[in-house]
Scaffold this motif. Structure first.
Motif, PDB file in Angstrom:
ATOM      1  N   ARG A  20      16.863  -0.598   7.346  1.00  0.00           N
ATOM      2  CA  ARG A  20      16.131  -1.355   6.332  1.00  0.00           C
ATOM      3  C   ARG A  20      15.510  -2.609   6.929  1.00  0.00           C
ATOM      4  N   THR A  21      15.597  -2.788   8.239  1.00  0.00           N
ATOM      5  CA  THR A  21      15.064  -3.994   8.877  1.00  0.00           C
ATOM      6  C   THR A  21      13.992  -3.707   9.912  1.00  0.00           C
ATOM      7  N   SER A  22      13.862  -2.455  10.333  1.00  0.00           N
ATOM      8  CA  SER A  22      12.834  -2.080  11.302  1.00  0.00           C
ATOM      9  C   SER A  22      12.614  -0.578  11.199  1.00  0.00           C
ATOM     10  N   ILE A  23      11.344  -0.165  11.171  1.00  0.00           N
ATOM     11  CA  ILE A  23      11.050   1.261  11.098  1.00  0.00           C
ATOM     12  C   ILE A  23       9.948   1.609  12.088  1.00  0.00           C
ATOM     13  N   SER A  24       9.884   2.883  12.444  1.00  0.00           N
ATOM     14  CA  SER A  24       8.807   3.426  13.264  1.00  0.00           C
ATOM     15  C   SER A  24       8.270   4.647  12.531  1.00  0.00           C
ATOM     16  N   VAL A  25       6.963   4.677  12.325  1.00  0.00           N
ATOM     17  CA  VAL A  25       6.389   5.748  11.518  1.00  0.00           C
ATOM     18  C   VAL A  25       4.957   6.005  11.972  1.00  0.00           C
ATOM     19  N   LYS A  26       4.543   7.266  11.915  1.00  0.00           N
ATOM     20  CA  LYS A  26       3.171   7.605  12.285  1.00  0.00           C
ATOM     21  C   LYS A  26       2.189   7.010  11.275  1.00  0.00           C
ATOM     22  N   PHE A  27       1.048   6.604  11.799  1.00  0.00           N
ATOM     23  CA  PHE A  27       0.055   5.902  10.986  1.00  0.00           C
ATOM     24  C   PHE A  27      -0.428   6.745   9.811  1.00  0.00           C
ATOM     25  N   LYS A  28      -0.508   8.062   9.991  1.00  0.00           N
ATOM     26  CA  LYS A  28      -1.018   8.908   8.914  1.00  0.00           C
ATOM     27  C   LYS A  28      -0.145   8.821   7.668  1.00  0.00           C
ATOM     28  N   TYR A  29       1.150   8.603   7.858  1.00  0.00           N
ATOM     29  CA  TYR A  29       2.040   8.490   6.703  1.00  0.00           C
ATOM     30  C   TYR A  29       1.860   7.146   6.005  1.00  0.00           C
ATOM     31  N   LEU A  30       1.609   6.097   6.769  1.00  0.00           N
ATOM     32  CA  LEU A  30       1.361   4.792   6.164  1.00  0.00           C
ATOM     33  C   LEU A  30       0.064   4.819   5.358  1.00  0.00           C
ATOM     34  N   LYS A  31      -0.992   5.383   5.940  1.00  0.00           N
ATOM     35  CA  LYS A  31      -2.255   5.496   5.209  1.00  0.00           C
ATOM     36  C   LYS A  31      -2.051   6.238   3.894  1.00  0.00           C
ATOM     37  N   TRP A  32      -1.331   7.336   3.970  1.00  0.00           N
ATOM     38  CA  TRP A  32      -1.122   8.150   2.780  1.00  0.00           C
ATOM     39  C   TRP A  32      -0.320   7.385   1.728  1.00  0.00           C
ATOM     40  N   ALA A  33       0.689   6.646   2.148  1.00  0.00           N
ATOM     41  CA  ALA A  33       1.516   5.890   1.202  1.00  0.00           C
ATOM     42  C   ALA A  33       0.687   4.852   0.458  1.00  0.00           C
ATOM     43  N   PHE A  34      -0.146   4.109   1.173  1.00  0.00           N
ATOM     44  CA  PHE A  34      -0.967   3.095   0.506  1.00  0.00           C
ATOM     45  C   PHE A  34      -2.040   3.738  -0.367  1.00  0.00           C
ATOM     46  N   CYS A  35      -2.543   4.877   0.048  1.00  0.00           N
ATOM     47  CA  CYS A  35      -3.535   5.587  -0.757  1.00  0.00           C
ATOM     48  C   CYS A  35      -2.915   6.066  -2.067  1.00  0.00           C
ATOM     49  N   VAL A  36      -1.738   6.671  -1.989  1.00  0.00           N
ATOM     50  CA  VAL A  36      -1.052   7.160  -3.179  1.00  0.00           C
ATOM     51  C   VAL A  36      -0.714   6.009  -4.122  1.00  0.00           C
ATOM     52  N   ALA A  37      -0.306   4.867  -3.562  1.00  0.00           N
ATOM     53  CA  ALA A  37      -0.013   3.703  -4.400  1.00  0.00           C
ATOM     54  C   ALA A  37      -1.252   3.281  -5.178  1.00  0.00           C
ATOM     55  N   ASN A  38      -2.415   3.302  -4.529  1.00  0.00           N
ATOM     56  CA  ASN A  38      -3.649   2.927  -5.218  1.00  0.00           C
ATOM     57  C   ASN A  38      -4.040   3.952  -6.275  1.00  0.00           C
ATOM     58  N   GLN A  39      -3.683   5.207  -6.067  1.00  0.00           N
ATOM     59  CA  GLN A  39      -3.943   6.215  -7.092  1.00  0.00           C
ATOM     60  C   GLN A  39      -3.096   5.986  -8.343  1.00  0.00           C
ATOM     61  N   ALA A  40      -2.018   5.218  -8.208  1.00  0.00           N
ATOM     62  CA  ALA A  40      -1.131   4.965  -9.343  1.00  0.00           C
ATOM     63  C   ALA A  40      -1.521   3.726 -10.135  1.00  0.00           C
TER      64      ALA A  40
END
Length: 359
Positions: A265-285
């Motif tokens: 909960r203090t540091s993560i590593s994630v592929k950029f495509k998942y971050l883009k998708w998460a912010f996109c889905v949030a905006n769809q809501a």
């Protein structure tokens, strides 16, 4: 005749903000810009005053004429309309005669029924959040209190649940998951709503859309060593040591079905495509997306994770704080957003929708 619908919400903290003045400033600006002398009808719905003003500007024989009619069909709002508990100011329940967002929708539908294609702008000046304009800061608690008189005794207050997709009758604010479906708007009502707008019409939500967790998660992503303002590949792994537990919770709500739980909960590593998708889905809501879809027009609104402030000079309207440059760049370069043509840094939620291809 072109029509402009201006809505002024209530500064429920009573901190000195006058949204009616901002709506009036918008009217004056559009009037000044009307160099072609188009006939204009400005409808101003003032929630705090409970008033509806209709101002018509016409040019018979090339001479400007102006007429104004004002009615007060709703109950005015003042400090006594609110209660404060735990440091939070909330609109009291049971104030059914105060203007609601549903009254705004009804006015739009009336235009769609009687003068379709004439609404060129719907502007709502108010506080806001990702869920939409906050006209009074009411609560959707899914229950209604009914006072039952008792002859010769003390009235009894009965609490009745609000079920399904019904709006809470106590609630005056926008609710994107309820407002554009039955029973608030069935198919016929939604058609009238869409029919009101001109082919080049638009809506403008002037308030904030600042979930702090989305702002901070964007900031943590933008601070990653692998992040660049453009050209980051989908499979690039971003190390994000600046996230908080709340940031991780936000991402996990969206990404858990694809990635499972994050181990830290203090540091993560994630592929950029998942971050883009998460912010996109949030905006769809968010409400701006729902309104654009329902009305079939572009909606100008603060992008999620940004907030609006008041002009200190010039037109005396509102603008999105300029310090969110990195957020603006992400939204533009990676999610395909454009921004309002007046240079106020509001994102444009397109009528055509926001595509969020699943990674």
């Amino acid at each position: 005749m072109k029509q402009i619908l201006l809505v002024a919400g209530v500064d429920y903290e009573f901190s000195g903000v006058d949204f009616r003045s901002l709506a009036d400033n918008r009217r004056k600006l559009l009037d000044r810009k009307n160099t072609k002398h188009d006939d204009l009808r400005f409808i101003t719905m003032d929630v705090r005053a409970g008033q509806v003003e209709v101002r018509e500007i016409t040019f018979p024989g090339g001479k400007r004429t102006e007429s104004v009619t004002t009615t007060t069909p709703f109950t005015a709002v003042d400090r006594t309309s609110y209660t404060t508990a735990g440091g939070h100011t909330r609109f009291k329940p049971g104030q059914y005669t105060v203007m609601s967002i549903t009254d705004v929708y009804a006015k739009v539908r009336d235009i769609g029924a009687t003068d379709p294609g004439s609404l060129v702008e719907l502007s709502i000046f108010s506080h806001g959040w990702m869920g939409g304009p906050i006209l009074v800061n009411s609560t959707d608690d899914r229950q209604i209190e009914i006072t039952v008189p008792v002859p010769g005794g003390t009235p009894i207050v009965v609490t009745v649940p609000v079920n399904g997709t019904l709006r809470d009758p106590d609630d005056k604010d926008a609710r994107p998951r309820l407002d554009f479906i039955a029973p608030t708007m069935d198919a016929a009502a939604l058609k009238q709503f869409k029919d009101a707008f001109a082919s080049d019409g638009f809506a403008w939500l002037w308030g904030c859309a600042f979930p702090r967790v989305i702002h901070h998660t964007l900031w943590a992503m933008e601070g990653s060593k692998a992040y660049k303002s453009s050209g980051v590949g989908d499979d690039t792994v971003l190390d994000m040591p600046a996230v908080t537990a709340e940031d991780v919770d936000f991402l996990e709500q969206i990404l858990a079905p694809k990635l499972g739980a994050f181990p830290s909960r203090t540091s993560i590593s994630v592929k950029f495509k998942y971050l883009k998708w998460a912010f996109c889905v949030a905006n769809q809501a968010c409400y701006a997306f729902a309104l654009a879809t329902a009305a079939g027009v572009d909606v100008r609104a603060a992008a999620l994770g940004t907030y609006a402030e008041y002009d200190t000079a010039g037109d005396r309207l509102m603008n999105v704080y300029s310090g969110f440059t990195a957020h603006f760049t992400f939204y533009k370069n990676y999610l395909g957003f454009t921004f309002d043509p007046e240079g106020r840094r509001y994102a444009v939620y397109k009528a055509a929708g926001l595509s969020c291809p699943s990674p």
